[in-house]
Design a protein around this motif. Structure first.
Motif, PDB file in Angstrom:
ATOM      1  N   GLU A  43     -79.518  43.230   2.103  1.00 53.26           N
ATOM      2  CA  GLU A  43     -79.546  43.146   3.775  1.00 53.26           C
ATOM      3  C   GLU A  43     -80.294  42.006   4.179  1.00 53.26           C
ATOM      4  O   GLU A  43     -79.938  41.184   5.217  1.00 53.26           O
ATOM      5  N   THR A  44     -81.248  41.591   3.456  1.00 47.48           N
ATOM      6  CA  THR A  44     -82.088  40.241   3.765  1.00 47.48           C
ATOM      7  C   THR A  44     -82.190  39.535   2.376  1.00 47.48           C
ATOM      8  O   THR A  44     -82.305  40.115   1.431  1.00 47.48           O
ATOM      9  N   ILE A  45     -82.145  38.246   2.513  1.00 49.03           N
ATOM     10  CA  ILE A  45     -82.226  37.256   1.175  1.00 49.03           C
ATOM     11  C   ILE A  45     -83.588  36.347   1.626  1.00 49.03           C
ATOM     12  O   ILE A  45     -83.476  35.648   2.660  1.00 49.03           O
ATOM     13  N   ASP A  46     -84.438  36.408   0.547  1.00 45.44           N
ATOM     14  CA  ASP A  46     -85.460  35.508   0.575  1.00 45.44           C
ATOM     15  C   ASP A  46     -85.262  33.776   0.815  1.00 45.44           C
ATOM     16  O   ASP A  46     -84.202  33.688   0.222  1.00 45.44           O
ATOM     17  N   SER A  47     -85.799  33.257   1.822  1.00 49.97           N
ATOM     18  CA  SER A  47     -85.293  31.778   2.141  1.00 49.97           C
ATOM     19  C   SER A  47     -85.644  31.099   0.678  1.00 49.97           C
ATOM     20  O   SER A  47     -85.178  29.978   0.748  1.00 49.97           O
ATOM     21  N   ASN A  48     -86.325  31.566  -0.039  1.00 52.25           N
ATOM     22  CA  ASN A  48     -86.755  30.496  -1.445  1.00 52.25           C
ATOM     23  C   ASN A  48     -85.521  30.728  -2.436  1.00 52.25           C
ATOM     24  O   ASN A  48     -85.767  30.315  -3.833  1.00 52.25           O
ATOM     25  N   THR A  49     -84.629  31.401  -2.120  1.00 48.81           N
ATOM     26  CA  THR A  49     -83.860  32.049  -3.191  1.00 48.81           C
ATOM     27  C   THR A  49     -82.775  30.909  -3.462  1.00 48.81           C
ATOM     28  O   THR A  49     -81.991  30.375  -2.688  1.00 48.81           O
ATOM     29  N   ARG A  50     -82.599  30.430  -4.709  1.00 48.99           N
ATOM     30  CA  ARG A  50     -81.585  29.387  -5.389  1.00 48.99           C
ATOM     31  C   ARG A  50     -80.546  30.366  -5.386  1.00 48.99           C
ATOM     32  O   ARG A  50     -80.309  31.228  -6.214  1.00 48.99           O
ATOM     33  N   ILE A  51     -79.172  29.654  -5.000  1.00 45.06           N
ATOM     34  CA  ILE A  51     -77.929  30.533  -4.894  1.00 45.06           C
ATOM     35  C   ILE A  51     -76.691  29.710  -5.398  1.00 45.06           C
ATOM     36  O   ILE A  51     -76.519  28.484  -5.015  1.00 45.06           O
ATOM     37  N   LEU A  52     -76.288  30.187  -6.418  1.00 44.50           N
ATOM     38  CA  LEU A  52     -75.193  29.532  -7.162  1.00 44.50           C
ATOM     39  C   LEU A  52     -73.913  30.287  -6.554  1.00 44.50           C
ATOM     40  O   LEU A  52     -73.672  31.360  -6.970  1.00 44.50           O
ATOM     41  N   ILE A  53     -72.843  29.635  -5.958  1.00 44.03           N
ATOM     42  CA  ILE A  53     -71.877  30.261  -5.390  1.00 44.03           C
ATOM     43  C   ILE A  53     -70.430  29.957  -6.323  1.00 44.03           C
ATOM     44  O   ILE A  53     -70.165  28.806  -6.322  1.00 44.03           O
ATOM     45  N   LEU A  54     -69.875  30.913  -6.464  1.00 41.35           N
ATOM     46  CA  LEU A  54     -68.703  30.517  -7.663  1.00 41.35           C
ATOM     47  C   LEU A  54     -67.277  30.863  -6.891  1.00 41.35           C
ATOM     48  O   LEU A  54     -67.043  32.038  -6.559  1.00 41.35           O
ATOM     49  N   ASP A  55     -66.569  30.009  -6.997  1.00 41.46           N
ATOM     50  CA  ASP A  55     -65.091  30.246  -6.451  1.00 41.46           C
ATOM     51  C   ASP A  55     -64.340  29.054  -7.085  1.00 41.46           C
ATOM     52  O   ASP A  55     -64.498  27.875  -6.596  1.00 41.46           O
ATOM     53  N   PRO A  56     -63.390  29.342  -8.036  1.00 34.89           N
ATOM     54  CA  PRO A  56     -62.584  28.068  -8.522  1.00 34.89           C
ATOM     55  C   PRO A  56     -61.847  27.375  -7.648  1.00 34.89           C
ATOM     56  O   PRO A  56     -61.578  26.251  -7.686  1.00 34.89           O
ATOM     57  N   MET A  57     -61.389  27.974  -6.640  1.00 28.95           N
ATOM     58  CA  MET A  57     -60.485  27.302  -5.477  1.00 28.95           C
ATOM     59  C   MET A  57     -60.984  27.056  -4.218  1.00 28.95           C
ATOM     60  O   MET A  57     -61.393  28.106  -3.547  1.00 28.95           O
ATOM     61  N   LEU A  58     -61.188  25.888  -3.669  1.00 27.52           N
ATOM     62  CA  LEU A  58     -61.368  25.495  -2.502  1.00 27.52           C
ATOM     63  C   LEU A  58     -60.166  24.991  -1.823  1.00 27.52           C
ATOM     64  O   LEU A  58     -59.901  23.634  -1.783  1.00 27.52           O
ATOM     65  N   ALA A  59     -59.330  25.888  -1.036  1.00 28.60           N
ATOM     66  CA  ALA A  59     -58.328  25.210  -0.614  1.00 28.60           C
ATOM     67  C   ALA A  59     -58.283  25.039   0.989  1.00 28.60           C
ATOM     68  O   ALA A  59     -58.438  23.800   1.203  1.00 28.60           O
ATOM     69  N   THR A  60     -58.043  25.879   1.905  1.00 29.50           N
ATOM     70  CA  THR A  60     -58.474  25.662   3.315  1.00 29.50           C
ATOM     71  C   THR A  60     -60.113  25.389   3.594  1.00 29.50           C
ATOM     72  O   THR A  60     -60.517  24.948   4.621  1.00 29.50           O
ATOM     73  N   GLY A  61     -60.851  26.095   2.645  1.00 31.09           N
ATOM     74  CA  GLY A  61     -62.222  26.230   2.809  1.00 31.09           C
ATOM     75  C   GLY A  61     -62.586  27.606   3.392  1.00 31.09           C
ATOM     76  O   GLY A  61     -63.689  27.967   3.634  1.00 31.09           O
ATOM     77  N   GLY A  62     -61.781  28.344   4.181  1.00 34.80           N
ATOM     78  CA  GLY A  62     -62.121  29.510   4.649  1.00 34.80           C
ATOM     79  C   GLY A  62     -62.819  30.501   4.052  1.00 34.80           C
ATOM     80  O   GLY A  62     -63.706  31.184   4.696  1.00 34.80           O
ATOM     81  N   SER A  63     -62.357  30.715   2.784  1.00 30.24           N
ATOM     82  CA  SER A  63     -63.258  31.806   2.106  1.00 30.24           C
ATOM     83  C   SER A  63     -64.866  31.386   1.816  1.00 30.24           C
ATOM     84  O   SER A  63     -65.647  32.073   2.006  1.00 30.24           O
ATOM     85  N   MET A  64     -64.871  30.026   1.446  1.00 30.35           N
ATOM     86  CA  MET A  64     -66.122  29.513   1.295  1.00 30.35           C
ATOM     87  C   MET A  64     -67.033  29.634   2.371  1.00 30.35           C
ATOM     88  O   MET A  64     -68.250  30.022   2.343  1.00 30.35           O
ATOM     89  N   ILE A  65     -66.381  29.349   3.663  1.00 27.68           N
ATOM     90  CA  ILE A  65     -67.286  29.392   4.765  1.00 27.68           C
ATOM     91  C   ILE A  65     -67.738  30.851   5.272  1.00 27.68           C
ATOM     92  O   ILE A  65     -68.860  30.973   5.613  1.00 27.68           O
ATOM     93  N   ALA A  66     -66.769  31.696   4.846  1.00 27.56           N
ATOM     94  CA  ALA A  66     -67.159  33.122   5.258  1.00 27.56           C
ATOM     95  C   ALA A  66     -68.245  33.587   4.043  1.00 27.56           C
ATOM     96  O   ALA A  66     -69.126  34.183   4.707  1.00 27.56           O
ATOM     97  N   ALA A  67     -68.174  33.170   2.899  1.00 22.23           N
ATOM     98  CA  ALA A  67     -69.407  33.472   1.896  1.00 22.23           C
ATOM     99  C   ALA A  67     -70.621  32.777   2.553  1.00 22.23           C
ATOM    100  O   ALA A  67     -71.738  33.428   2.506  1.00 22.23           O
TER     101      ALA A  67
END
Ligand SMILES: O=P(O)(O)OC[C@H]1O[C@H](OP(=O)(O)OP(=O)(O)O)[C@H](O)[C@@H]1O
Ligand SMILES: O=c1cc[nH]c(=O)[nH]1
Ligand SMILES: [Mg+2]
Length: 217
Positions: free
Chosen positions: A125-149
């Motif tokens: 529900e909450t994420i510590d603002s010091n968290t390093r986050i690696l986001i994985l998605d092989p395809m960035l097409a329109t970019g809509g999915s990545m922006i939702a994430a």
């Protein structure tokens, strides 16, 4: 000076090789999945270079005191695979970041509107603002999915300056859209492809990454 999205395409023969294997239409699903694992590994290696927290210590070798630099395990770290296709990158990323939590996020594009909707959200529900986050998605097409994430992470308190995005093929329209959303983000990708076809697939791309990785073509 206005900031601009940073997109790194590492010049590495292993990354080129596994991208070629993944692009080939004749590659069977089991080998496609291996190619994705390897791309997840090497792109994470490149992305973690200036991102992993370290600490300088003095230790004792069998012979003498010696300065050393170790990974600092204290700052929180997370991997967010965007299902399904992002799962195929996860094994490779996890081998390098064994202390990271994994938060699954299931997104699927509507085939007509190309809008992404969320069907599984395992983010806290909450994420510590010091968290390093690696986001994985092989395809960035329109970019809509990545922006939702990105929105889902940021609204829970995550700091986008600590994000690294791993993709395999990033298309120009997605990069433009992500740049408009937040130009301070950093992306590591095996390749930038020029465009999308009428169905929203990246050309030349590699087809539907989720279907190819999980044998559901
Ligand atoms: O940039 P976008 O236009 O949003 O497209 C990219 C998204 O499309 C694919 O997911 P898909 O909806 O095919 O789901 P899947 O991974 O389960 O196959 C891909 O894995 C990305 O998440
Ligand atoms: O080319 C594309 C575009 C979106 N999703 C995929 O899996 N491939
Ligand atoms: Mg798919």
């Amino acid at each position: 000076m206005t900031s601009q999205l940073r997109v790194y395409v590492p010049e590495h023969p292993l990354i080129k090789h596994w991208l070629g294997v993944a692009r080939d239409r004749n590659t069977p699903s089991v080998l496609f999945k291996s190619a994705m694992t390897e791309l997840g590994r090497w792109l994470t290696y490149e992305a973690s270079r200036n991102w992993l927290p370290t600490e300088d210590i003095v230790l004792e070798t069998p012979l003498a005191p010696c300065e050393a630099t170790l990974i600092n395990p204290e700052p929180p770290m997370a991997i967010v695979p965007i299902l399904r296709a992002g799962l195929a990158l996860l094994d490779g990323a996890q081998t390098l970041l064994p202390l990271a939590s994994t938060y699954h996020l299931g997104l699927v594009r509507n085939e007509e509107t190309l809008e992404a909707t969320c069907y599984l959200n395992k983010l806290p529900e909450t994420i510590d603002s010091n968290t390093r986050i690696l986001i994985l998605d092989p395809m960035l097409a329109t970019g809509g999915s990545m922006i939702a994430a990105l929105e889902a992470l940021i609204e829970r308190g995550a700091n986008p300056e600590l994000f690294r995005i791993i993709s395999v093929v990033a298309a120009h329209p997605a990069l433009q859209k992500i740049n408009q959303y937040n130009p301070n983000l950093i992306i590591y990708t095996a390749m930038i492809d020029p465009d999308l076809n009428e169905q929203g697939y990246i050309v030349p791309g590699l087809g539907d990454a989720g279907d190819r990785a999980f044998g559901t073509l």
